[in-house]
Motif scaffolding. Structure first.
Motif, short mmCIF file in Angstrom:
data_model
loop_
_atom_site.label_atom_id
_atom_site.label_comp_id
_atom_site.label_asym_id
_atom_site.label_seq_id
_atom_site.Cartn_x
_atom_site.Cartn_y
_atom_site.Cartn_z
N GLY A 148 -6.54 8.76 -11.80
CA GLY A 148 -7.66 7.84 -11.99
C GLY A 148 -7.27 6.40 -12.11
N ASN A 149 -5.97 6.11 -11.92
CA ASN A 149 -5.49 4.72 -12.01
C ASN A 149 -5.83 3.99 -10.72
N LEU A 150 -7.11 3.63 -10.59
CA LEU A 150 -7.63 3.03 -9.36
C LEU A 150 -8.75 2.05 -9.73
N ASP B 30 2.87 4.32 1.57
CA ASP B 30 4.01 3.41 1.55
C ASP B 30 3.82 2.26 0.56
N TYR B 31 2.59 2.10 0.04
CA TYR B 31 2.32 0.99 -0.87
C TYR B 31 3.05 1.14 -2.20
N GLY B 32 3.09 2.37 -2.69
CA GLY B 32 3.72 2.60 -3.99
C GLY B 32 2.75 2.47 -5.15
N TYR B 33 1.48 2.11 -4.86
CA TYR B 33 0.48 2.06 -5.92
C TYR B 33 -0.88 2.44 -5.32
N ALA B 34 -1.78 2.90 -6.19
CA ALA B 34 -3.07 3.43 -5.75
C ALA B 34 -4.00 2.30 -5.34
N ASP B 35 -4.20 2.15 -4.06
CA ASP B 35 -5.06 1.08 -3.56
C ASP B 35 -5.53 1.46 -2.17
N LEU B 36 -6.80 1.18 -1.88
CA LEU B 36 -7.35 1.50 -0.57
C LEU B 36 -7.70 0.23 0.20
#
Length: 239
Positions: free
Chosen positions: A128-130, A43-49
């Motif tokens: 790999g956009n992390l 649900d974030y919409g971007y690659a993030d942990l």
């Protein structure tokens, strides 16, 4: 020490409770990271942990005391502690062997979370956009946090022969170390607020999550581990 470490790991993995605790941890973290609406990565919409590292300390507060509550308390309750003390190991080696076995179990519990890194790595656009430095800094911080909580759990287990009491004490100490000092620093204590906040595990954990491994944060964690393991040895020696 090697024999005692293997014995501790086999005792944990040889019972249904051990697998249940690990399964509950993985299910709870999986739900938080992928399912629950307010924390789901999808649900974030971007690659993030970030949700993984934000909420795992909450789970650790209960998980690690549950892993460590039987380490010494059960030995004393079953009257096998006296038998263990007649082994060629001294008291420090016994405590440290039990602590190492606990660290291995914590590492086994945390290791599957690397699959989340791979999943988000592949879901990124482009692939790999992390923030890899931030991830591995946070992951190392998570292992160090688990190591401190493990030392706290061993200390709590040394205080009593009742596993439930050891669990409650472990949860209380972990909660105070991670949340208590940070909350106390928000009470408007002036110049003391910063120094009190620096005593909080969360303060140093957040520093590591930025991807910068600072020696002061590492030594703070190692100092707490030494303090609580030393405390466990002193308690057992006095008893």
């Amino acid at each position: 020490m090697k024999s005692l470490i293997i014995k501790e790991i086999n005792a944990f993995l040889g019972s249904l409770l051990g697998y249940l605790i690990l399964a509950l941890f993985l299910v709870a973290i999986g739900l938080i990271v992928w399912v629950f609406p307010q924390s789901s990565v999808l649900d974030y919409g971007y690659a993030d942990l970030e949700p993984l590292f934000t909420y795992t300390p909450y789970v650790f507060t209960f998980l690690i005391p549950a892993l460590s509550m039987r380490a010494i308390a059960e030995e004393r309750r079953n009257h096998t502690w006296e038998l263990l003390r007649t082994s060629p190991l001294n008291l420090v080696q016994i405590v440290f062997a039990k602590y190492l076995a606990l660290l291995i179990l914590v590492f086994i519990a945390v290791l599957p979370t690397l699959l989340y890194f791979y999943s988000v790595y592949q879901l990124g656009d482009p692939v790999g956009n992390l923030d890899q430095a931030g991830f591995f800094g946070s992951w190392i911080g998570l292992l160090l946090l688990g190591a401190v909580f493990g030392a706290v759990g061993i200390f709590s287990s040394a205080l009593t022969s009742q596993q439930v009491v050891a669990f409650v004490l472990g949860v209380f100490f972990c909660f105070v170390l991670y949340f208590g000092f940070s909350a106390a620093s928000d009470l408007g204590l002036g110049t003391w607020a910063y120094w009190i906040e620096e005593l909080s595990l969360s303060f140093h954990y957040i520093n590591l999550s930025r991807g910068v491994i600072d020696s002061s944060d590492i030594f703070f964690y190692l100092g707490l581990i030494w303090l609580f393991l030393g405390g466990a040895v002193l308690v057992l020696r006095n008893k």
